[in-house]
Design a protein around this motif. Structure first.
Motif, PDB file in Angstrom:
ATOM      1  N   PHE A  77      -2.302  -5.999 -17.406  1.00  0.00           N
ATOM      2  CA  PHE A  77      -1.046  -6.121 -16.728  1.00  0.00           C
ATOM      3  C   PHE A  77      -1.044  -6.632 -15.311  1.00  0.00           C
ATOM      4  O   PHE A  77       0.024  -7.134 -15.002  1.00  0.00           O
ATOM      5  CB  PHE A  77      -0.274  -4.824 -16.882  1.00  0.00           C
ATOM      6  N   LYS A  80       0.596 -10.245 -12.983  1.00  0.00           N
ATOM      7  CA  LYS A  80       1.346 -10.991 -13.935  1.00  0.00           C
ATOM      8  C   LYS A  80       2.945 -11.131 -13.444  1.00  0.00           C
ATOM      9  O   LYS A  80       3.494  -9.827 -13.344  1.00  0.00           O
ATOM     10  CB  LYS A  80       1.253 -10.504 -15.429  1.00  0.00           C
ATOM     11  N   PHE A 117       6.374  -8.281 -21.500  1.00  0.00           N
ATOM     12  CA  PHE A 117       4.807  -8.273 -22.143  1.00  0.00           C
ATOM     13  C   PHE A 117       5.090  -7.964 -23.413  1.00  0.00           C
ATOM     14  O   PHE A 117       6.122  -7.414 -24.082  1.00  0.00           O
ATOM     15  CB  PHE A 117       3.964  -7.302 -21.422  1.00  0.00           C
ATOM     16  N   ASP A 134       1.769 -13.310 -20.693  1.00  0.00           N
ATOM     17  CA  ASP A 134       2.877 -12.126 -21.137  1.00  0.00           C
ATOM     18  C   ASP A 134       2.162 -11.253 -22.398  1.00  0.00           C
ATOM     19  O   ASP A 134       2.738 -10.774 -23.187  1.00  0.00           O
ATOM     20  CB  ASP A 134       4.169 -12.691 -21.656  1.00  0.00           C
ATOM     21  N   ILE A 155      -0.547  -9.133 -24.340  1.00  0.00           N
ATOM     22  CA  ILE A 155      -1.568  -8.009 -24.019  1.00  0.00           C
ATOM     23  C   ILE A 155      -2.252  -7.600 -25.364  1.00  0.00           C
ATOM     24  O   ILE A 155      -1.585  -7.326 -26.323  1.00  0.00           O
ATOM     25  CB  ILE A 155      -0.740  -6.709 -23.601  1.00  0.00           C
ATOM     26  N   THR A 183       2.722  -0.902 -23.477  1.00  0.00           N
ATOM     27  CA  THR A 183       3.357  -2.087 -23.220  1.00  0.00           C
ATOM     28  C   THR A 183       4.817  -1.965 -23.109  1.00  0.00           C
ATOM     29  O   THR A 183       5.481  -2.290 -22.122  1.00  0.00           O
ATOM     30  CB  THR A 183       3.004  -3.291 -24.573  1.00  0.00           C
ATOM     31  N   ASP A 211       7.188  -2.531 -19.845  1.00  0.00           N
ATOM     32  CA  ASP A 211       8.305  -3.565 -20.047  1.00  0.00           C
ATOM     33  C   ASP A 211       9.652  -2.628 -19.659  1.00  0.00           C
ATOM     34  O   ASP A 211      10.659  -3.288 -19.199  1.00  0.00           O
ATOM     35  CB  ASP A 211       8.526  -3.921 -21.472  1.00  0.00           C
TER      36      ASP A 211
END
Length: 186
Positions: free
Chosen positions: A127, A130, A135, A146, A148, A162, A166
């Motif tokens: 992460f 970025k 993601f 974006d 993972i 994730t 987010d």
């Protein structure tokens, strides 16, 4: 027992605060200091996440300051309710331009050797640095800032982490980005 509680209460609180500050420093190392975001509203945060479809709670928000006292970003702490073994909590450091600088687990109790890999640098660093709107986890090694890549055997945990990151991003975007956009463009 009451006496023991009173004697240990302050040192425990001090240790928890030190742990929190250390986690903040890990996720936003550019900052010199952190202080609670005074306008944090749990109900407004819950509404933002619910409207965006996330099953998480924003539990705390801290402003990250440089040595001049200027806000350079935020650390947003999130509790996800989607993990395999129950809730997991993490902090996400986000610069004013929306770049995620780091993710640090505050609480995780996933399966050893599988979901617990989410607390390893190899996963959390996916992460790092970025600047994306959101993601998405992938099971097939798909590339992109974006994307993972899921932890093998722990897709539920990957999804929970994730979505927690987010959640921090959607809160940041709805709470700070418009305000910061005006400041950055001036």
């Amino acid at each position: 027992l009451g006496l023991v509680y009173e004697v240990t209460k302050a040192p425990i609180a001090k240790a928890k605060e030190a742990d929190k500050q250390a986690a903040y420093q890990k996720v936003l190392p550019e900052a010199d200091s952190f202080e609670a975001y005074a306008d944090f509203d749990e109900q407004a945060a819950a509404s933002i996440l619910q409207d965006a479809g996330y099953d998480a709670d924003i539990t705390e928000v801290a402003q990250a300051m440089d040595n001049n006292g200027s806000v350079i970003g935020y650390v947003i702490s999130v509790t996800s309710h989607e993990a395999y073994a129950g809730d997991l909590s993490l902090s996400v450091g986000i610069l004013n331009d929306g770049t995620v600088k780091g993710v640090e687990m505050l609480s995780i109790s996933e399966t050893a050797g599988l979901g617990m890999k989410a607390d390893e640098s190899e996963f959390k660093d996916r992460f790092k640095d970025k600047n994306v709107e959101k993601f998405t986890y992938t099971k097939n090694g798909e590339k992109g800032d974006d994307k993972i890549d899921a932890i093998s055997g722990a897709t539920i945990t990957t999804n929970a982490v994730t979505n927690a990151v987010d959640s921090a991003l959607v809160y940041f975007q709805n709470t700070f980005q418009n305000e910061l956009g005006g400041m950055i463009n001036e």
